[in-house]
Design an enzyme around this catalytic site. Structure first.
Site, PDB file in Angstrom:
ATOM      1  N   HIS A   1       0.813  -1.220   0.000  1.00 20.91           N
ATOM      2  CA  HIS A   1       0.000   0.000   0.000  1.00 20.91           C
ATOM      3  C   HIS A   1       0.844   1.266   0.000  1.00 20.91           C
ATOM      4  O   HIS A   1       2.051   1.235   0.213  1.00 20.91           O
ATOM      5  CB  HIS A   1      -0.977   0.013   1.188  1.00 20.91           C
ATOM      6  CG  HIS A   1      -0.349   0.179   2.545  1.00 20.91           C
ATOM      7  ND1 HIS A   1      -0.220  -0.854   3.444  1.00 20.91           N
ATOM      8  CD2 HIS A   1       0.163   1.276   3.185  1.00 20.91           C
ATOM      9  CE1 HIS A   1       0.345  -0.414   4.557  1.00 20.91           C
ATOM     10  NE2 HIS A   1       0.583   0.888   4.424  1.00 20.91           N
TER      11      HIS A   1
ATOM     12  N   ARG B   1      -2.130  11.047   4.288  1.00 21.21           N
ATOM     13  CA  ARG B   1      -2.960  11.622   5.357  1.00 21.21           C
ATOM     14  C   ARG B   1      -4.116  12.407   4.738  1.00 21.21           C
ATOM     15  O   ARG B   1      -3.930  13.068   3.713  1.00 21.21           O
ATOM     16  CB  ARG B   1      -2.112  12.538   6.235  1.00 21.21           C
ATOM     17  CG  ARG B   1      -0.994  11.812   6.974  1.00 21.21           C
ATOM     18  CD  ARG B   1      -0.075  12.803   7.669  1.00 21.21           C
ATOM     19  NE  ARG B   1       0.982  12.132   8.432  1.00 21.21           N
ATOM     20  CZ  ARG B   1       2.150  11.759   7.929  1.00 21.21           C
ATOM     21  NH1 ARG B   1       2.431  12.006   6.650  1.00 21.21           N
ATOM     22  NH2 ARG B   1       3.042  11.143   8.691  1.00 21.21           N
TER      23      ARG B   1
ATOM     24  N   GLU C   1      -3.918   3.569   1.593  1.00 18.38           N
ATOM     25  CA  GLU C   1      -4.204   3.718   3.019  1.00 18.38           C
ATOM     26  C   GLU C   1      -4.416   5.198   3.319  1.00 18.38           C
ATOM     27  O   GLU C   1      -3.562   6.034   3.017  1.00 18.38           O
ATOM     28  CB  GLU C   1      -3.047   3.192   3.877  1.00 18.38           C
ATOM     29  CG  GLU C   1      -3.274   3.419   5.375  1.00 18.38           C
ATOM     30  CD  GLU C   1      -2.057   3.130   6.242  1.00 18.38           C
ATOM     31  OE1 GLU C   1      -2.129   3.377   7.454  1.00 18.38           O
ATOM     32  OE2 GLU C   1      -1.033   2.682   5.699  1.00 18.38           O
TER      33      GLU C   1
ATOM     34  N   ASN D   1      -6.171  11.762  11.384  1.00 14.72           N
ATOM     35  CA  ASN D   1      -5.929  12.177  12.766  1.00 14.72           C
ATOM     36  C   ASN D   1      -7.144  12.945  13.261  1.00 14.72           C
ATOM     37  O   ASN D   1      -7.585  13.903  12.615  1.00 14.72           O
ATOM     38  CB  ASN D   1      -4.663  13.044  12.835  1.00 14.72           C
ATOM     39  CG  ASN D   1      -3.418  12.237  12.502  1.00 14.72           C
ATOM     40  OD1 ASN D   1      -3.043  11.317  13.203  1.00 14.72           O
ATOM     41  ND2 ASN D   1      -2.786  12.568  11.371  1.00 14.72           N
TER      42      ASN D   1
ATOM     43  N   ARG E   1       8.155  19.627  -2.498  1.00  9.82           N
ATOM     44  CA  ARG E   1       7.946  18.581  -3.491  1.00  9.82           C
ATOM     45  C   ARG E   1       8.631  17.284  -3.062  1.00  9.82           C
ATOM     46  O   ARG E   1       9.681  17.294  -2.441  1.00  9.82           O
ATOM     47  CB  ARG E   1       8.480  19.021  -4.857  1.00  9.82           C
ATOM     48  CG  ARG E   1       7.682  20.163  -5.463  1.00  9.82           C
ATOM     49  CD  ARG E   1       7.827  20.232  -6.965  1.00  9.82           C
ATOM     50  NE  ARG E   1       9.209  20.067  -7.399  1.00  9.82           N
ATOM     51  CZ  ARG E   1       9.557  19.613  -8.604  1.00  9.82           C
ATOM     52  NH1 ARG E   1       8.634  19.278  -9.479  1.00  9.82           N
ATOM     53  NH2 ARG E   1      10.829  19.511  -8.932  1.00  9.82           N
TER      54      ARG E   1
ATOM     55  N   HIS F   1       2.209  11.451  -7.116  1.00 11.75           N
ATOM     56  CA  HIS F   1       0.813  11.089  -7.347  1.00 11.75           C
ATOM     57  C   HIS F   1       0.577   9.593  -7.151  1.00 11.75           C
ATOM     58  O   HIS F   1       1.510   8.799  -7.102  1.00 11.75           O
ATOM     59  CB  HIS F   1       0.393  11.477  -8.774  1.00 11.75           C
ATOM     60  CG  HIS F   1       1.217  10.830  -9.861  1.00 11.75           C
ATOM     61  ND1 HIS F   1       2.220  11.503 -10.536  1.00 11.75           N
ATOM     62  CD2 HIS F   1       1.202   9.570 -10.397  1.00 11.75           C
ATOM     63  CE1 HIS F   1       2.759  10.695 -11.441  1.00 11.75           C
ATOM     64  NE2 HIS F   1       2.162   9.517 -11.364  1.00 11.75           N
TER      65      HIS F   1
ATOM     66  N   HIS G   1       0.117   2.610  -9.884  1.00  7.30           N
ATOM     67  CA  HIS G   1       1.422   2.949  -9.306  1.00  7.30           C
ATOM     68  C   HIS G   1       1.363   4.156  -8.378  1.00  7.30           C
ATOM     69  O   HIS G   1       0.378   4.880  -8.329  1.00  7.30           O
ATOM     70  CB  HIS G   1       2.472   3.168 -10.402  1.00  7.30           C
ATOM     71  CG  HIS G   1       2.297   4.404 -11.230  1.00  7.30           C
ATOM     72  ND1 HIS G   1       1.823   4.379 -12.518  1.00  7.30           N
ATOM     73  CD2 HIS G   1       2.549   5.723 -10.973  1.00  7.30           C
ATOM     74  CE1 HIS G   1       1.789   5.600 -13.017  1.00  7.30           C
ATOM     75  NE2 HIS G   1       2.222   6.444 -12.087  1.00  7.30           N
TER      76      HIS G   1
ATOM     77  N   GLU H   1       6.825   4.255  -9.179  1.00 13.00           N
ATOM     78  CA  GLU H   1       7.441   5.074 -10.221  1.00 13.00           C
ATOM     79  C   GLU H   1       8.412   6.047  -9.569  1.00 13.00           C
ATOM     80  O   GLU H   1       8.035   6.808  -8.682  1.00 13.00           O
ATOM     81  CB  GLU H   1       6.381   5.858 -10.999  1.00 13.00           C
ATOM     82  CG  GLU H   1       6.974   6.796 -12.047  1.00 13.00           C
ATOM     83  CD  GLU H   1       5.953   7.712 -12.704  1.00 13.00           C
ATOM     84  OE1 GLU H   1       6.371   8.515 -13.571  1.00 13.00           O
ATOM     85  OE2 GLU H   1       4.755   7.643 -12.351  1.00 13.00           O
TER      86      GLU H   1
ATOM     87  N   HIS I   1       4.000   6.970   3.567  1.00 13.10           N
ATOM     88  CA  HIS I   1       4.941   5.887   3.266  1.00 13.10           C
ATOM     89  C   HIS I   1       4.384   4.966   2.195  1.00 13.10           C
ATOM     90  O   HIS I   1       3.194   5.016   1.875  1.00 13.10           O
ATOM     91  CB  HIS I   1       5.234   5.058   4.529  1.00 13.10           C
ATOM     92  CG  HIS I   1       4.012   4.428   5.139  1.00 13.10           C
ATOM     93  ND1 HIS I   1       3.386   4.949   6.248  1.00 13.10           N
ATOM     94  CD2 HIS I   1       3.296   3.311   4.806  1.00 13.10           C
ATOM     95  CE1 HIS I   1       2.338   4.192   6.574  1.00 13.10           C
ATOM     96  NE2 HIS I   1       2.261   3.191   5.707  1.00 13.10           N
TER      97      HIS I   1
ATOM     98  N   GLU J   1       7.297   1.071   5.070  1.00 13.44           N
ATOM     99  CA  GLU J   1       6.804   0.179   6.121  1.00 13.44           C
ATOM    100  C   GLU J   1       7.010  -1.262   5.676  1.00 13.44           C
ATOM    101  O   GLU J   1       6.894  -1.583   4.486  1.00 13.44           O
ATOM    102  CB  GLU J   1       5.320   0.444   6.375  1.00 13.44           C
ATOM    103  CG  GLU J   1       4.737  -0.351   7.533  1.00 13.44           C
ATOM    104  CD  GLU J   1       3.269  -0.043   7.787  1.00 13.44           C
ATOM    105  OE1 GLU J   1       2.782  -0.395   8.874  1.00 13.44           O
ATOM    106  OE2 GLU J   1       2.609   0.540   6.900  1.00 13.44           O
TER     107      GLU J   1
END
Length: 321
Positions: A12, A16, A72, A76, A96, A100, A171, A235, A262, A308
């Protein structure tokens, strides 16, 4: 103990979000399904995992750690009511880094028309610029979602329907400072293979697509990405010359202002994989033994993006999520 990187999966990509209701609604509109939710009320955050899960999907019915191409969403508590809360989408200076997410669709014209009819905004429509086969839609937080076709434009231009069941979470794009260092890391340390690359010498950048599993098919129709039918690719975008600037650094999304969090790799044996990473002398953000969460680790790539590492629960039970 041993570990086989050919069994790893790019599980994944985490971003956020300000308002999970709006974000889940958007990704479900793109055809994804909420396949897992992990509430963490004590720590005041919730995790939402969305993926393509129709009978035609690559990982239909799989346990969530035994998949590729999941998005994912991390929420918060309280951000949805904070008028000043805003994520960094990774595409605005000076922050940056992450670029995407990308979905591939059966009919790019019909898919984009459907998205536009629903009132969602575009960073780039198919008709903008010279690249008529690529569009970028904006999610509720302003993250870019690329839309590409699985068929040539001329084959679908007079077809008005689009089948969400055929869509793929293709991707995740991140910018890298030193292509050579990043390619070496993702291939030799993370065990990915380079599936295809594009050199845009006139424009001063290259693109590299890496992942696990089957190689890119040959004899793809002209105008269609050889990997358009696949899921869970990474990518890497390299702009020429950044590697020569000692002070140049991309924003990893976890320093303020936050946004992208991540990517995550699901492995065949978590302990053995982490022991292998230790042998490879990786930089750790979190070892398995650090903190209270003993079922996840975080490795840092050459640009300090977080990776992760979790157990593929189909291959070996551990966390029993």
């Amino acid at each position: 103990m041993s570990t086989d990187p050919t069994k790893y999966k790019l599980n994944h990509s985490m971003i956020r979000v300000k308002d999970p209701k709006r974000s889940v609604e958007f990704y479900e509109f793109l055809g994804m399904k909420l396949i897992q939710k992990l509430p963490n009320p004590d720590a005041k955050f919730d995790l939402y995992f969305l993926a393509y899960d129709s009978p035609k999907a690559v990982s239909h019915g799989n346990q969530w750690t035994d998949r590729e191409g999941i998005v994912e969403l991390t929420h918060n508590y309280g951000t949805e009511d904070d008028p000043n809360y805003k994520i960094a989408n990774g595409n605005e200076e000076p922050h940056r880094g992450f670029g995407h997410l990308c979905i591939s669709v059966d009919n790019v014209q019909a898919a984009c028309q459907r998205i536009e009819d629903a009132g969602y905004k575009f960073q780039k429509k198919l008709s903008d610029g010279r690249m008529r086969h690529v569009a970028f839609v904006l999610d509720p937080d302003g993250y870019w979602v690329e839309v590409i076709g699985q068929k040539p434009l001329e084959e679908t231009e007079n077809v008005k329907e689009t089948d969400l069941g055929t869509y793929r979470m293709n991707h995740t794009m991140i910018r890298v400072k030193d292509a050579e260092a990043s390619l070496k890391f993702y291939q030799e340390v993370m065990g990915m293979t380079l599936k295809r690359s594009h050199e845009f010498e006139k424009n001063g950048f290259n693109l590299y697509f890496l992942g696990y599993g089957a190689p890119a098919p040959e004899n793809t129709p002209e105008g269609v990405s050889p990997t358009a039918g696949q899921e869970g690719l990474l990518e890497l975008t390299w702009n020429y010359g950044t590697e020569k600037d000692a002070n140049f650094k991309y924003h990893n999304g976890n320093a303020e202002p936050q946004g992208f969090g991540h990517i995550c790799v699901a492995v065949d044996d978590l302990d053995a994989a982490c022991a292998r990473f230790e042998e490879k002398k990786v930089n750790w953000k979190k070892r398995l033994t650090d903190g209270r969460m003993k079922n996840i680790a975080f490795v840092l790539d050459p640009d300090d993006y977080w990776i992760e590492v979790v157990q593929n629960e189909k291959l070996k039970n551990r966390a029993n999520w």
